[in-house]
Structure formats: structure tokens, C-alpha cells
Write a protein that holds these residues in place. Structure first.
Motif, PDB file in Angstrom:
ATOM      1  N   ILE B 262       0.864  -1.178   0.000  1.00  7.82           N
ATOM      2  CA  ILE B 262       0.000   0.000   0.000  1.00  7.82           C
ATOM      3  C   ILE B 262       0.897   1.223   0.000  1.00  7.82           C
ATOM      4  O   ILE B 262       1.986   1.204   0.591  1.00  7.82           O
ATOM      5  CB  ILE B 262      -0.961  -0.016   1.216  1.00  7.82           C
ATOM      6  N   ALA B 263       0.503   2.261  -0.716  1.00 11.92           N
ATOM      7  CA  ALA B 263       1.316   3.475  -0.766  1.00 11.92           C
ATOM      8  C   ALA B 263       0.410   4.697  -0.849  1.00 11.92           C
ATOM      9  O   ALA B 263      -0.752   4.601  -1.252  1.00 11.92           O
ATOM     10  CB  ALA B 263       2.241   3.440  -1.974  1.00 11.92           C
ATOM     11  N   VAL B 264       0.939   5.834  -0.417  1.00 13.43           N
ATOM     12  CA  VAL B 264       0.174   7.082  -0.418  1.00 13.43           C
ATOM     13  C   VAL B 264       0.986   8.138  -1.165  1.00 13.43           C
ATOM     14  O   VAL B 264       2.173   8.329  -0.874  1.00 13.43           O
ATOM     15  CB  VAL B 264      -0.085   7.563   1.020  1.00 13.43           C
ATOM     16  N   THR B 265       0.347   8.789  -2.125  1.00 12.53           N
ATOM     17  CA  THR B 265       1.007   9.888  -2.843  1.00 12.53           C
ATOM     18  C   THR B 265       0.119  11.118  -2.787  1.00 12.53           C
ATOM     19  O   THR B 265      -1.020  11.055  -2.335  1.00 12.53           O
ATOM     20  CB  THR B 265       1.254   9.523  -4.323  1.00 12.53           C
ATOM     21  N   LEU B 266       0.664  12.232  -3.264  1.00 13.95           N
ATOM     22  CA  LEU B 266      -0.083  13.488  -3.294  1.00 13.95           C
ATOM     23  C   LEU B 266      -0.495  13.744  -4.736  1.00 13.95           C
ATOM     24  O   LEU B 266       0.347  13.790  -5.629  1.00 13.95           O
ATOM     25  CB  LEU B 266       0.830  14.609  -2.787  1.00 13.95           C
ATOM     26  N   GLU B 267      -1.806  13.890  -4.958  1.00 14.79           N
ATOM     27  CA  GLU B 267      -2.311  13.989  -6.328  1.00 14.79           C
ATOM     28  C   GLU B 267      -3.261  15.168  -6.458  1.00 14.79           C
ATOM     29  O   GLU B 267      -3.735  15.709  -5.463  1.00 14.79           O
ATOM     30  CB  GLU B 267      -3.036  12.678  -6.691  1.00 14.79           C
ATOM     31  N   PRO B 268      -3.586  15.527  -7.718  1.00 14.70           N
ATOM     32  CA  PRO B 268      -4.486  16.667  -7.926  1.00 14.70           C
ATOM     33  C   PRO B 268      -5.898  16.382  -7.404  1.00 14.70           C
ATOM     34  O   PRO B 268      -6.414  15.281  -7.607  1.00 14.70           O
ATOM     35  CB  PRO B 268      -4.507  16.851  -9.447  1.00 14.70           C
ATOM     36  N   ALA B 269      -6.497  17.387  -6.764  1.00 14.25           N
ATOM     37  CA  ALA B 269      -7.896  17.290  -6.359  1.00 14.25           C
ATOM     38  C   ALA B 269      -8.742  17.481  -7.623  1.00 14.25           C
ATOM     39  O   ALA B 269      -8.270  18.063  -8.593  1.00 14.25           O
ATOM     40  CB  ALA B 269      -8.193  18.372  -5.322  1.00 14.25           C
ATOM     41  N   PRO B 270      -9.974  17.052  -7.677  1.00 14.76           N
ATOM     42  CA  PRO B 270     -10.691  16.394  -6.585  1.00 14.76           C
ATOM     43  C   PRO B 270     -10.658  14.865  -6.658  1.00 14.76           C
ATOM     44  O   PRO B 270     -11.082  14.223  -5.722  1.00 14.76           O
ATOM     45  CB  PRO B 270     -12.119  16.884  -6.798  1.00 14.76           C
ATOM     46  N   ARG B 271     -10.184  14.282  -7.785  1.00 16.99           N
ATOM     47  CA  ARG B 271     -10.356  12.832  -7.892  1.00 16.99           C
ATOM     48  C   ARG B 271      -9.053  12.053  -7.813  1.00 16.99           C
ATOM     49  O   ARG B 271      -9.073  10.837  -7.857  1.00 16.99           O
ATOM     50  CB  ARG B 271     -11.037  12.466  -9.209  1.00 16.99           C
ATOM     51  N   GLY B 272      -7.918  12.742  -7.769  1.00 18.54           N
ATOM     52  CA  GLY B 272      -6.660  12.005  -7.802  1.00 18.54           C
ATOM     53  C   GLY B 272      -6.269  11.695  -9.239  1.00 18.54           C
ATOM     54  O   GLY B 272      -6.855  12.225 -10.180  1.00 18.54           O
ATOM     55  N   SER B 273      -5.275  10.830  -9.389  1.00 12.76           N
ATOM     56  CA  SER B 273      -4.746  10.507 -10.716  1.00 12.76           C
ATOM     57  C   SER B 273      -5.030   9.047 -11.051  1.00 12.76           C
ATOM     58  O   SER B 273      -5.387   8.253 -10.194  1.00 12.76           O
ATOM     59  CB  SER B 273      -3.227  10.720 -10.735  1.00 12.76           C
ATOM     60  N   ASP B 274      -4.847   8.710 -12.321  1.00 16.30           N
ATOM     61  CA  ASP B 274      -4.996   7.310 -12.735  1.00 16.30           C
ATOM     62  C   ASP B 274      -3.802   6.483 -12.279  1.00 16.30           C
ATOM     63  O   ASP B 274      -3.922   5.295 -12.014  1.00 16.30           O
ATOM     64  CB  ASP B 274      -5.123   7.224 -14.260  1.00 16.30           C
ATOM     65  N   GLY B 275      -2.642   7.108 -12.232  1.00 14.30           N
ATOM     66  CA  GLY B 275      -1.447   6.438 -11.722  1.00 14.30           C
ATOM     67  C   GLY B 275      -0.693   7.431 -10.847  1.00 14.30           C
ATOM     68  O   GLY B 275      -0.897   8.645 -10.984  1.00 14.30           O
ATOM     69  N   PRO B 276       0.142   6.942  -9.931  1.00 10.74           N
ATOM     70  CA  PRO B 276       0.850   7.850  -9.021  1.00 10.74           C
ATOM     71  C   PRO B 276       1.725   8.839  -9.791  1.00 10.74           C
ATOM     72  O   PRO B 276       2.397   8.452 -10.743  1.00 10.74           O
ATOM     73  CB  PRO B 276       1.731   6.918  -8.186  1.00 10.74           C
ATOM     74  N   THR B 277       1.722  10.103  -9.396  1.00 12.33           N
ATOM     75  CA  THR B 277       2.552  11.107 -10.059  1.00 12.33           C
ATOM     76  C   THR B 277       3.478  11.831  -9.092  1.00 12.33           C
ATOM     77  O   THR B 277       4.272  12.655  -9.504  1.00 12.33           O
ATOM     78  CB  THR B 277       1.686  12.171 -10.759  1.00 12.33           C
ATOM     79  N   SER B 278       3.392  11.571  -7.796  1.00 10.88           N
ATOM     80  CA  SER B 278       4.288  12.274  -6.866  1.00 10.88           C
ATOM     81  C   SER B 278       5.193  11.275  -6.176  1.00 10.88           C
ATOM     82  O   SER B 278       5.078  10.065  -6.374  1.00 10.88           O
ATOM     83  CB  SER B 278       3.465  13.022  -5.801  1.00 10.88           C
ATOM     84  N   GLU B 279       6.079  11.799  -5.363  1.00  5.35           N
ATOM     85  CA  GLU B 279       6.869  10.908  -4.528  1.00  5.35           C
ATOM     86  C   GLU B 279       5.925  10.218  -3.528  1.00  5.35           C
ATOM     87  O   GLU B 279       4.813  10.686  -3.307  1.00  5.35           O
ATOM     88  CB  GLU B 279       7.976  11.673  -3.785  1.00  5.35           C
ATOM     89  N   ILE B 280       6.389   9.131  -2.950  1.00  3.87           N
ATOM     90  CA  ILE B 280       5.569   8.397  -1.992  1.00  3.87           C
ATOM     91  C   ILE B 280       5.728   9.059  -0.621  1.00  3.87           C
ATOM     92  O   ILE B 280       6.830   9.345  -0.179  1.00  3.87           O
ATOM     93  CB  ILE B 280       6.011   6.934  -1.902  1.00  3.87           C
ATOM     94  N   PHE B 281       4.595   9.306   0.039  1.00  2.00           N
ATOM     95  CA  PHE B 281       4.619   9.916   1.361  1.00  2.00           C
ATOM     96  C   PHE B 281       4.615   8.852   2.466  1.00  2.00           C
ATOM     97  O   PHE B 281       5.200   9.039   3.516  1.00  2.00           O
ATOM     98  CB  PHE B 281       3.443  10.870   1.533  1.00  2.00           C
ATOM     99  N   ALA B 282       3.886   7.778   2.220  1.00  2.00           N
ATOM    100  CA  ALA B 282       3.802   6.724   3.238  1.00  2.00           C
ATOM    101  C   ALA B 282       3.560   5.401   2.537  1.00  2.00           C
ATOM    102  O   ALA B 282       3.020   5.369   1.436  1.00  2.00           O
ATOM    103  CB  ALA B 282       2.662   7.019   4.220  1.00  2.00           C
ATOM    104  N   SER B 283       3.961   4.321   3.183  1.00  2.00           N
ATOM    105  CA  SER B 283       3.782   3.031   2.546  1.00  2.00           C
ATOM    106  C   SER B 283       3.819   1.906   3.569  1.00  2.00           C
ATOM    107  O   SER B 283       4.215   2.120   4.715  1.00  2.00           O
ATOM    108  CB  SER B 283       4.890   2.814   1.501  1.00  2.00           C
ATOM    109  N   GLY B 284       3.406   0.745   3.150  1.00  2.00           N
ATOM    110  CA  GLY B 284       3.450  -0.416   4.024  1.00  2.00           C
ATOM    111  C   GLY B 284       3.328  -1.713   3.231  1.00  2.00           C
ATOM    112  O   GLY B 284       2.830  -1.718   2.106  1.00  2.00           O
ATOM    113  N   GLN B 285       3.814  -2.795   3.820  1.00  2.00           N
ATOM    114  CA  GLN B 285       3.696  -4.127   3.214  1.00  2.00           C
ATOM    115  C   GLN B 285       2.448  -4.796   3.749  1.00  2.00           C
ATOM    116  O   GLN B 285       2.212  -4.775   4.953  1.00  2.00           O
ATOM    117  CB  GLN B 285       4.911  -4.987   3.641  1.00  2.00           C
ATOM    118  N   LEU B 286       1.697  -5.426   2.855  1.00  2.00           N
ATOM    119  CA  LEU B 286       0.478  -6.093   3.335  1.00  2.00           C
ATOM    120  C   LEU B 286       0.766  -7.560   3.622  1.00  2.00           C
ATOM    121  O   LEU B 286       1.657  -8.156   3.055  1.00  2.00           O
ATOM    122  CB  LEU B 286      -0.629  -5.960   2.281  1.00  2.00           C
TER     123      LEU B 286
END
Lengths: 182, 286
Positions: B262-286
Motif C-alpha cells: 500500500i502506498a500514499v502519494t499526493l495527487e491533484p484534487a478532486p479525484r486524484g490521478s490514474d497512476g501515481p505522479t508524486s513521490e511516496i509519502f507513506a507506505s506499508g507491506q500487506l
């Protein structure tokens, strides 16, 4: 029954079972409060969840001189619900008045009275306020509006709204102080 | 003298508003700075705040939805606790941007051997990867993959980053003999925002990501959550509110089943992006 302060101490030691007890005691109050402010079960549920996790995380910073654990916890719920209503980050203040250490010693004089007051008594005192004072207080505390927004909504001068809030709270205190624990 | 009197008067006038938490942020600063140095106004405010606290008990109790208790306890088991405030004034410090003490400080309840060191925020333990923040658009780093499709490539990079991140986590947080039924996993900030803490949980088919200490983004950006299947591409599964950092719970519109990361990125509002476009802010292994 373990008292609330002992419960918070256990929570601060990382005891999730103690957090479960806190939940059993206050989840319904917290959810009721969040519903009153947010009027959306899904959002209210998120706020309550966030509040319990904040209580979990911050339990070590709870200080008894800040008041009862119940008030401490419900204040977290209230703050988070109001933050949700106000939305944008710009509306959030980085300083919380409740965090000023010198302020924690809230009105010691009638702490015992306050702790023993029943919901019905508080509700009755609120309902008994002059209408315009009650409305100003409710729009602020349960509506999440700032006093400027309330003044605009009601078409009243700012000073009038400030006055109603202050007088309303003073009146509540007078009424409730007269009701020593039964 | 008259200035001082004016301030007292203004504060007195605002005391009810302050007690009901209906001040604007500017007014909160004004009131707080005055109260810090004025005992009589402080007493007055404290009296009214104590009355306002009673209103917390006015709403009728309502039974929360089933499953909430279990979800909270599961997430708590994954959520590190803060150390107690250092001094009497510690609580006044603004808990917004930057790295709060809690991000680096060990919690007293977490048993540690004497002499063990928590790594400084951002310290990468293993395996070694480029030290600077991860950048999706940086195609120059791995020349041998230059021909790969952008997303395929990005995913490889993402997986490398995540492997490093989870290695760091395993060291920093000897976390969780994770609670209970349901799937849970800790989530932590990358070098980009090492203070971020959180956890993902799925109980009764409902997945949620809980995050704390997110930096406040610009108003036209939001945090977007991605799930990555083994060898697959990131799938957008939820977004937070635009322009908001701090603490968030983001419901995920997909199960964690079959997902690896799982990963979290910063994307354009209001719906986000189709694929990640920023650096990763947070992440984890499932």
C-alpha cells in the motif's frame, strides 16, 4: 469498576484491552456527539474512530488537573467533529486554548457539582435559556460555526452574538450551580 | 494603560466565543497570547470553558455501528503511542508541520533494551537505495530499465522503495503481533515525510487506511491511496479530502486480498490521478 483515570493510565502503558473498556463506556456518548455535529453516520463513525486512536496515542499526556477523562475524551471528539465541519486546513488554529497549561485548572470550585450533573439537568438548563442565547450557543458548539458566521447567518451584529454566547454560558452556570448533586 | 484595558475588554467580550470554540484561528492566537500573561482573564475564560464542557454531555447517546470497536482496537495495536509531554509548556507547541518529537521518541511502554538506538527519522537501514526522496519521474537512474513502460517501471521503483521502507519499519517498530482477525498492517512515512504514522485494516470486508501527521498539502492536492498486487501496477483505491493534512481515515474501495503493498502519494484534487505522479509519502507491506 476501574475508574477512568486508572483506565487512562493502563491505556498509556499500551493496554488495548483498557482502550476497549474506554470504548464500552464512552463510544455511545462520543457517537451521539459526533452525530449531533455532523449528521452523517459514516463521517461520525470516522471521527469517533479517529478520536479513540488519538486518545490511545496521547493518553500519556492526559493530566488529571485538566478535568475528568470523560471531558478530555469528549473534547477530542468535539474538536475533530468541528474540524470536519470547517473543512479546509486554513480554518484550523495551530494553538488550542485547551492546551494552555495554565488554563487546565478549570473552575475547581464546582468541579464536584459538575461531575455529578446528569445529562437531563444540563439539557433542561440549556433549553431554559432565552431563545437567542440558546441558538447562538448551539450554532457554535453543535453547528461548528464561528461567531462571525453566526452573526452573518442571523443578520445580527458581531458584538450581539459575542454577548449572547457569554451571557448564555454565565446563565447556564448560575442555573446549574444551584443544582447541587442530588 | 488604555491599550491593556482595551485588550482585557476585548478578551472578556470574546471569552464566551472562545469557550464555545467558535473563534477564528487569528482570534485564537490573539486570545491565547493574552491569556498566557493575564491571570484574571484566564480565570474568567476557564469558568466559561468549564460550563461549555458540560455541553459535551447534552447530545443523546447513540450506539455506534457494529464492528467499530474491533476496528479501533485492531488499529490501536498497530499505532505507536506518544511519549508524555516533556515540560509543562510542551503541549502548547504547534503540532502541525515538521517532525514532532513523537515521530522519533520511543514510547515508554515499548520495552527497549538499554543502549538500543532508534534511528533518526529518515535513516534507511537496508537495503541501500538512493537516499534522496523517491521521484516517479526520475527515469535516469536505472538505465537498463529505460525501455520499460512508464508504469511498469514506476512500479518496480515503488516496490524497491517499499521493500526498503518495510525493512526500516521492521527495525523501528518491532510492531505488532497484529491483533485479531482481519487483515492489518502498519503504514509509515517515507523519507519525504518520516513523521507520518498509520495503519491499514480490513475487517468484515471493509478496508480503511488511518494516517496521522500528514503534512498540509496545497488546497488543490489530496492524498491518494494505492494498492499494488504482486508484480502488478498501482491501483487507486481512495482519496482524502482536498487540501487537508493531519489525521485522516480514508475508506478504501477495494479489498486488501491479493495485494502486496500500500502506498500514499499526493495527487491533484478532486479525484486524484490514474497512476501515481508524486513521490511516496507513506507506505506499508500487506
Amino acid at each position: 469498576m476501574v475508574d477512568d483515570r486508572a483506565l487512562l493510565e493502563q491505556i498509556a502503558r499500551g493496554d488495548t484491552a483498557a482502550l476497549g473498556f474506554l470504548y464500552d463506556r464512552y463510544a455511545a456518548l462520543a457517537f451521539g456527539l459526533a452525530m449531533r455535529i455532523l449528521r452523517d453516520p459514516g463521517v461520525a463513525e470516522e471521527v469517533v474512530q479517529d478520536a479513540f486512536l488519538a486518545a490511545w496515542r496521547r493518553s500519556a499526556s492526559y493530566r488529571p488537573d485538566r478535568g475528568e477523562p470523560r471531558t478530555w475524551f469528549l473534547s477530542i471528539v468535539h474538536h475533530r467533529a468541528i474540524d470536519r465541519v470547517r473543512g479546509a486546513a486554513g480554518q484550523r488554529a495551530e494553538v488550542d486554548l485547551a492546551d494552555l497549561p495554565e488554563l487546565v485548572d478549570r473552575a475547581d470550585v464546582w468541579r464536584e457539582t459538575r461531575a455529578g450533573l446528569e445529562r437531563e439537568a444540563i439539557l433542561a438548563a440549556l433549553t431554559g435559556l432565552p431563545e437567542e442565547q440558546r441558538v447562538a450557543i448551539e450554532l457554535a458548539f453543535f453547528g461548528g460555526l464561528t461567531h462571525a458566521e453566526i452573526a452573518e447567518r442571523l443578520g445580527e451584529p458581531l458584538g450581539t452574538i459575542k454577548g449572547r454566547m457569554r451571557l448564555g454560558l454565565l446563565k447556564l452556570r448560575t442555573v446549574l450551580q444551584g443544582q447541587e448533586v442530588a | 494603560m488604555s491599550e491593556r484595558d482595551g485588550a482585557h475588554e476585548a478578551i472578556e467580550e470574546l471569552s464566551g466565543v472562545a469557550a464555545l470554540r467558535a473563534l477564528t484561528p487569528d482570534e485564537v492566537r490573539f486570545v491565547a497570547s493574552h491569556l498566557a500573561g493575564c491571570a484574571s482573564c484566564r480565570r474568567q475564560y476557564a469558568e466559561l470553558a468549564a460550563v461549555a464542557d458540560l455541553l459535551l454531555r447534552v447530545p443523546e447517546p447513540v450506539e455506534p455501528p457494529p464492528g467499530l470497536r474491533e476496528r479501533i482496537l485492531t488499529l490501536a495495536a498497530q499505532t505507536p503511542q506518544d511519549a508524555p509531554a516533556a515540560g509543562p509548556h510542551a503541549a502548547v507547541a504547534a503540532p502541525t508541520q515538521g517532525v514532532p518529537a513523537s515521530a522519533a521518541a520511543p514510547h515508554p511502554a515499548r520495552k527497549r533494551l538499554p543502549g538500543t538506538q532508534y534511528p533518526a527519522p529518515g535513516t534507511r537501514l537496508a537495503p541501500r537505495l538512493p537516499r534522496r526522496p523517491f521521484d516517479w519521474r526520475d527515469l535516469g537512474l536505472v538505465a537498463s530499465l529505460a525501455a520499460a513502460l512508464f508504469f511498469g517501471y514506476s512500479t518496480l521503483r515503488l516496490q524497491g522503495e517499499l521493500a526498503a521502507q518495510s525493512a526500516r519499519l521492521a527495525q523501528v517498530e518491532p510492531i505488532a503481533h497484529a491483533a485479531a482477525r482481519g487483515r492489518t498492517a502498519p503504514v509509515a512515512g517515507t523519507n519525504t515525510a518520516p513523521q507520518i504514522r498509520g495503519a491499514v485494516a480490513e475487517i468484515d470486508g471493509r478496508a480503511q487506511l488511518y494516517l496521522e501527521q500528514l503534512p498540509d498539502p496545497p488546497s488543490d492536492r489530496l492524498y491518494q491511496v494505492w494498492l499494488i498486487p504482486p508484480g502488478g501496477q498501482p491501483i487507486g483505491v481512495g482519496v482524502g479530502p482536498p487540501g487537508q493534512g493531519g489525521t485522516q481515515t480514508i475508506p478504501l474501495d477495494r479489498s486488501l486480498a491479493g495485494m502486496q503493498q500500500i502506498a500514499v502519494t499526493l495527487e491533484p484534487a478532486p479525484r486524484g490521478s490514474d497512476g501515481p505522479t508524486s513521490e511516496i509519502f507513506a507506505s506499508g507491506q500487506l
